[in-house]
Write a protein that holds these residues in place. Structure first.
Motif, short mmCIF file in Angstrom:
data_model
loop_
_atom_site.label_atom_id
_atom_site.label_comp_id
_atom_site.label_asym_id
_atom_site.label_seq_id
_atom_site.Cartn_x
_atom_site.Cartn_y
_atom_site.Cartn_z
N ARG A 146 0.87 -1.08 0.04
CA ARG A 146 -0.06 -0.04 0.02
C ARG A 146 0.86 1.22 -0.03
NH1 ARG A 146 -2.87 0.83 4.84
NH2 ARG A 146 -2.34 2.98 5.35
N LEU A 147 0.46 2.15 -0.82
CA LEU A 147 1.16 3.63 -0.88
C LEU A 147 0.70 4.13 0.56
CD1 LEU A 147 2.96 5.84 -2.31
CD2 LEU A 147 0.56 6.57 -3.29
N LEU A 148 1.63 4.76 1.14
CA LEU A 148 1.65 5.35 2.39
C LEU A 148 1.06 6.87 2.02
CD1 LEU A 148 1.59 5.58 5.75
CD2 LEU A 148 3.73 6.34 5.34
N ASP A 149 2.03 7.27 1.26
CA ASP A 149 1.74 8.96 0.85
C ASP A 149 2.85 9.42 -0.10
OD1 ASP A 149 0.43 11.13 0.59
OD2 ASP A 149 -0.02 11.52 2.59
N LEU A 150 2.66 10.51 -0.84
CA LEU A 150 3.59 11.11 -1.18
C LEU A 150 4.15 12.41 -0.59
CD1 LEU A 150 2.24 11.27 -5.07
CD2 LEU A 150 4.17 9.91 -4.42
N PHE A 151 5.38 12.59 -0.65
CA PHE A 151 6.06 13.57 0.32
C PHE A 151 7.01 14.63 -0.45
CE2 PHE A 151 4.88 9.94 3.29
CZ PHE A 151 4.26 10.34 4.18
N ASP A 152 6.84 15.75 0.00
CA ASP A 152 7.87 16.57 -0.47
C ASP A 152 9.10 16.47 0.58
OD1 ASP A 152 6.70 18.27 -2.59
OD2 ASP A 152 5.08 18.71 -1.05
N HIS A 153 10.11 16.31 -0.19
CA HIS A 153 11.45 16.12 0.76
C HIS A 153 12.36 16.96 0.42
CE1 HIS A 153 14.66 13.14 2.02
NE2 HIS A 153 14.46 13.89 2.96
N ILE A 154 12.13 18.37 0.90
CA ILE A 154 12.99 19.31 0.58
C ILE A 154 14.10 19.65 1.62
CG2 ILE A 154 12.72 21.95 0.00
CD1 ILE A 154 9.92 21.45 -0.86
N LEU A 155 15.11 19.82 1.09
CA LEU A 155 16.49 19.79 2.22
C LEU A 155 17.31 21.13 1.76
CD1 LEU A 155 17.54 16.15 2.18
CD2 LEU A 155 16.33 17.33 3.86
N PRO A 156 16.80 22.24 2.11
CA PRO A 156 17.30 23.42 1.70
C PRO A 156 18.73 23.48 2.23
CG PRO A 156 15.57 23.95 3.30
CD PRO A 156 15.63 22.67 3.15
N ASP A 157 19.26 23.10 3.24
CA ASP A 157 20.62 23.13 3.76
C ASP A 157 21.52 22.42 2.90
OD1 ASP A 157 19.82 24.92 5.70
OD2 ASP A 157 20.05 23.51 7.37
N GLU A 158 20.94 21.55 2.17
CA GLU A 158 21.73 20.19 1.30
C GLU A 158 21.53 20.58 -0.27
OE1 GLU A 158 22.42 16.44 2.75
OE2 GLU A 158 21.19 16.79 4.50
N GLY A 159 20.74 21.78 -0.57
CA GLY A 159 20.32 22.00 -1.72
C GLY A 159 19.48 20.91 -2.52
N GLN A 160 18.62 20.21 -1.89
CA GLN A 160 18.01 19.16 -2.67
C GLN A 160 16.55 19.17 -2.56
OE1 GLN A 160 19.74 15.32 -1.74
NE2 GLN A 160 21.27 16.17 -1.01
N HIS A 161 15.96 18.73 -3.46
CA HIS A 161 14.50 18.76 -3.48
C HIS A 161 14.07 17.16 -4.07
CE1 HIS A 161 10.64 20.81 -4.91
NE2 HIS A 161 10.32 19.46 -4.20
#
Length: 141
Positions: free
Chosen positions: A73-88
């Motif tokens: 089962r899909l739990l959910d979709l998440f925005d995983h934004i890490l500004p300090d590491e410059g990642q999205h």
């Protein structure tokens, strides 16, 4: 060369994998991990071009831990934004069952520890995305 998660939004997939006793599998991110080094997580990885999300979950667990899992089962979709590491990243997290194989660390630069844990006894610190996964999971009836 462009890098997913840095030069454009990356697509990741992971899973909260449960064993027959109801414990959840977690890993500690190593020095060569893409981000959040040293934190504990519900593991996963990048989705390859042309690969389904379910197949990516299965592949990642075989490659990194030598274990077979089955997402159910899909739990959910998440925005995983890490500004300090410059990642999205956009991360799809599944609930999955451990099907076979004794987990072992196959990529020691990316992962330094593994284990099965009760939900009320998780190690820390927990990665940002895994904390959000856990909040979503525990918020369900």
């Amino acid at each position: 060369m462009t890098v997913p998660g840095h030069d454009y939004i990356g697509l990741g997939v992971g899973a909260m994998v449960f064993d027959a006793r109801g414990r959840v599998f977690m890993t500690r991110r190593g020095p060569a991990a893409r981000n959040e080094r040293g934190s504990w997580e519900f593991p996963g990885g990048m989705v390859a071009f042309g690969e389904t999300l379910h197949d990516a979950v299965r592949r990642e667990f075989v490659e990194e831990y030598g274990m077979r899992v089955e997402p159910y089962r899909l739990l959910d979709l998440f925005d995983h934004i890490l500004p300090d590491e410059g990642q999205h990243w956009i991360s799809a997290t599944y609930l999955a069952a451990h099907v076979a194989g004794t987990p072992a660390i196959r990529e020691p630069d990316k992962c330094t520890e593994i284990g099965w844990f009760e939900l009320d006894g998780l190690p820390g610190p927990v990665s940002l995305i895994s904390a959000r996964n856990l909040e979503r999971y525990l918020g369900e009836p």
